[in-house]
Scaffold this active site. Structure first.
Site, PDB file in Angstrom:
ATOM      1  N   ASP A  14       6.258   3.167   7.986  1.00  0.00           N
ATOM      2  CA  ASP A  14       6.389   4.477   7.350  1.00  0.00           C
ATOM      3  C   ASP A  14       5.513   5.559   7.967  1.00  0.00           C
ATOM      4  OD1 ASP A  14       3.824   3.886   6.231  1.00  0.00           O
ATOM      5  OD2 ASP A  14       4.798   2.877   4.544  1.00  0.00           O
ATOM      6  N   HIS A  39       4.555  -3.672  13.599  1.00  0.00           N
ATOM      7  CA  HIS A  39       6.014  -3.741  13.588  1.00  0.00           C
ATOM      8  C   HIS A  39       6.644  -2.441  14.081  1.00  0.00           C
ATOM      9  CE1 HIS A  39       5.717  -7.219  10.464  1.00  0.00           C
ATOM     10  NE2 HIS A  39       5.349  -7.580  11.668  1.00  0.00           N
ATOM     11  N   GLN A  67       1.732  -3.475   8.819  1.00  0.00           N
ATOM     12  CA  GLN A  67       3.086  -4.010   8.964  1.00  0.00           C
ATOM     13  C   GLN A  67       4.122  -2.965   8.574  1.00  0.00           C
ATOM     14  OE1 GLN A  67       3.036  -8.423   7.482  1.00  0.00           O
ATOM     15  NE2 GLN A  67       1.454  -7.346   6.364  1.00  0.00           N
ATOM     16  N   ASN A  68       3.642  -1.797   8.164  1.00  0.00           N
ATOM     17  CA  ASN A  68       4.563  -0.781   7.654  1.00  0.00           C
ATOM     18  C   ASN A  68       5.083   0.110   8.774  1.00  0.00           C
ATOM     19  OD1 ASN A  68       3.921  -1.862   5.196  1.00  0.00           O
ATOM     20  ND2 ASN A  68       2.365  -0.325   4.736  1.00  0.00           N
ATOM     21  N   PRO A 121      10.949   2.945  -1.248  1.00  0.00           N
ATOM     22  CA  PRO A 121      11.651   1.813  -1.851  1.00  0.00           C
ATOM     23  C   PRO A 121      11.712   0.614  -0.916  1.00  0.00           C
ATOM     24  CG  PRO A 121      13.178   3.625  -1.343  1.00  0.00           C
ATOM     25  CD  PRO A 121      11.859   3.979  -0.736  1.00  0.00           C
ATOM     26  N   ASP A 122      11.719  -0.565  -1.488  1.00  0.00           N
ATOM     27  CA  ASP A 122      11.855  -1.786  -0.705  1.00  0.00           C
ATOM     28  C   ASP A 122      13.343  -2.118  -0.615  1.00  0.00           C
ATOM     29  OD1 ASP A 122      11.955  -4.275   0.367  1.00  0.00           O
ATOM     30  OD2 ASP A 122      10.445  -5.154  -0.946  1.00  0.00           O
ATOM     31  N   PHE A 123      13.876  -2.085   0.610  1.00  0.00           N
ATOM     32  CA  PHE A 123      15.336  -2.226   0.733  1.00  0.00           C
ATOM     33  C   PHE A 123      15.814  -3.628   0.363  1.00  0.00           C
ATOM     34  CE2 PHE A 123      14.082  -4.069   4.715  1.00  0.00           C
ATOM     35  CZ  PHE A 123      15.083  -4.973   5.033  1.00  0.00           C
ATOM     36  N   ARG A 124      14.874  -4.596   0.309  1.00  0.00           N
ATOM     37  CA  ARG A 124      15.279  -5.967   0.003  1.00  0.00           C
ATOM     38  C   ARG A 124      15.527  -6.177  -1.491  1.00  0.00           C
ATOM     39  NH1 ARG A 124      11.193  -6.415   3.461  1.00  0.00           N
ATOM     40  NH2 ARG A 124      11.561  -7.309   5.504  1.00  0.00           N
ATOM     41  N   ILE A 151       0.827  -1.213   0.000  1.00  0.00           N
ATOM     42  CA  ILE A 151       0.000   0.000   0.000  1.00  0.00           C
ATOM     43  C   ILE A 151       0.860   1.263   0.000  1.00  0.00           C
ATOM     44  CG2 ILE A 151      -1.854  -1.218   1.248  1.00  0.00           C
ATOM     45  CD1 ILE A 151      -1.338   0.866   3.564  1.00  0.00           C
ATOM     46  N   GLU A 174      -1.516 -10.608  -6.418  1.00  0.00           N
ATOM     47  CA  GLU A 174      -1.645 -12.072  -6.543  1.00  0.00           C
ATOM     48  C   GLU A 174      -2.354 -12.636  -5.327  1.00  0.00           C
ATOM     49  OE1 GLU A 174       2.290 -13.714  -6.609  1.00  0.00           O
ATOM     50  OE2 GLU A 174       2.928 -12.471  -4.937  1.00  0.00           O
ATOM     51  N   THR A 184      -0.061  -7.137   0.822  1.00  0.00           N
ATOM     52  CA  THR A 184       0.837  -7.931   1.665  1.00  0.00           C
ATOM     53  C   THR A 184       0.912  -9.363   1.153  1.00  0.00           C
ATOM     54  OG1 THR A 184       1.095  -8.933   3.867  1.00  0.00           O
ATOM     55  CG2 THR A 184      -1.113  -8.214   3.276  1.00  0.00           C
ATOM     56  N   CYS A 216      23.298   6.678  23.881  1.00  0.00           N
ATOM     57  CA  CYS A 216      22.529   7.021  25.077  1.00  0.00           C
ATOM     58  C   CYS A 216      23.472   7.707  26.065  1.00  0.00           C
ATOM     59  CB  CYS A 216      21.924   5.769  25.696  1.00  0.00           C
ATOM     60  SG  CYS A 216      21.156   6.078  27.291  1.00  0.00           S
ATOM     61  N   ASN A 273      -4.778  -7.140  -4.057  1.00  0.00           N
ATOM     62  CA  ASN A 273      -3.354  -7.469  -4.166  1.00  0.00           C
ATOM     63  C   ASN A 273      -3.055  -7.867  -5.613  1.00  0.00           C
ATOM     64  OD1 ASN A 273      -0.933  -7.712  -2.646  1.00  0.00           O
ATOM     65  ND2 ASN A 273      -1.090  -9.935  -2.650  1.00  0.00           N
TER      66      ASN A 273
HETATM   67 ZN   LIG Z   1      20.817   3.890  28.001  1.00  0.00          ZN
END
Ligand SMILES: [Zn+2]
Length: 327
Positions: free
Chosen positions: A147, A164, A144-145, A71-74, A64, A268, A242, A196, A266
């Site tokens: 972004d 995620h 699951q995004n 971009p899809d990093f994979r 979506i 497929e 997805t 930190c 989708n």
């Molecule tokens: Zn810390």
């Protein structure tokens, strides 16, 4: 992205190779596949038009957001993937592995430069989702995004489960001290690793990480707290963009009864839409997310609102991005 999750991915892979064998011997095959039952997108449109749907549950993935330009990093050959090559990652997903991050956070910080919300405008689909929220018929969306485009399109936080995680908050991976976005986001944007300060004072080096769920980490409590009740009340399941490969989110559509209407939008057929013959109310729209979203928006009488809010927000974000690029 949890341990239980990677285990499930392996299971799914096994299942998948099996169904591939089956599909080669079957004769039915159009561009993206066909369903066995006679339920169609027109039936879903009718349910929406007649006001019979009150509690939609959605499951969405990277598909979506592709029309937003994320971009899809994979995917080998894309800019993102090439950016990561110089880090000699043991495997591309290591960039989201918590053990790897604790030792070598730079790859993630480099990737974050590209993924941090603000550079990309929400798509037609995100504005459709926000409209469902406004109409009061969206029970919940499990995204699951990472972004943040659902939020940006104006969807109320209460309707959203970012399964995620997201960039909306950050903390130290060791002492869990929370750092404000005003400090973390400029560092991510610059691709500069943030240490930190509390841990540093104790000579105990640790890094700040956005609350994105890495491999080796559990899903947010919110996911587990809400899912069962949401599925019980669900009267229409909409799955978009997805592969349903990644569990436990990939298993959500299976949590509703066999007669609960479900639609997959989708390129497929995926998951149980492909395999489960007991389901009597599965519809499949083979195409891209935005086209499918517009059809459902039209059935609800909000097509123009969706297009209008998309156009306006995109114009203002494009303008902002141009200013950033020019500076
Ligand atoms: Zn810390």
């Amino acid at each position: 992205m949890t341990d239980e999750l990677s285990e499930c991915i392996q299971k799914i892979d096994l299942k998948d190779s099996k169904s591939d064998d089956e599909s080669t011997s079957s004769s039915s095959s159009s561009s993206g596949g066909e369903l066995a039952n006679e339920f169609e997108i027109e039936d879903v449109e009718a349910l929406l038009k007649e006001g019979k749907v009150k509690n939609i549950v959605m499951v969405v993935g990277a598909g979506i957001s592709t029309s937003a330009g994320i971009p899809d990093f994979r995917t080998p050959g894309t800019g993102l993937y090439s950016n990561l090559e110089r880090y000699n990652l043991p495997y591309p997903e290591a960039v989201f592995d918590i053990k790897y991050f604790k030792k070598r956070p730079q790859a993630f910080y480099t990737l974050s430069k590209e993924l941090l919300p603000g550079l990309y405008a929400p798509t037609i689909t995100h504005h459709f989702i926000a409209q469902l929220g406004k109409l009061g018929i969206l029970k919940r969306i499990y995204s699951q995004n990472i972004d943040g485009l659902e939020r940006l399109a104006g969807l109320e936080e209460e309707k959203l489960v970012e399964a995620h995680g997201s960039f909306a908050s950050s903390r130290c991976t060791r002492c869990k001290k929370v750092y404000p976005n005003s400090e973390v986001h400029p560092m991510l944007r610059a691709g500069t690793v943030m240490e930190c300060t509390s841990c540093e004072d104790r000579n105990d080096r640790a890094y700040v990480k956005p609350d994105i769920v890495f491999f080796g980490e559990g899903l947010p409590d919110r996911f587990h707290d809400l899912l069962n009740d949401d599925l019980e009340e669900c009267d229409l399941m909409i799955v978009m963009g997805t592969s349903l490969y990644v569990y436990p989110v990939g298993g959500i559509p299976d949590g509703v009864g066999n007669d609960c209407p479900r639609i997959l939008i989708n390129r497929e057929l995926v998951g149980s839409f492909k395999e489960d013959r007991r389901r009597t109310a599965d519809a499949f729209y083979c195409g891209n997310a935005d086209d499918g979203a517009l059809r459902l928006a039209k059935a609800l009488g909000v097509e123009e609102e969706v297009k209008e809010s998309y156009k306006n927000l995109k114009a203002s974000i494009d303008k902002k991005r141009e200013e950033i690029n020019n500076n």
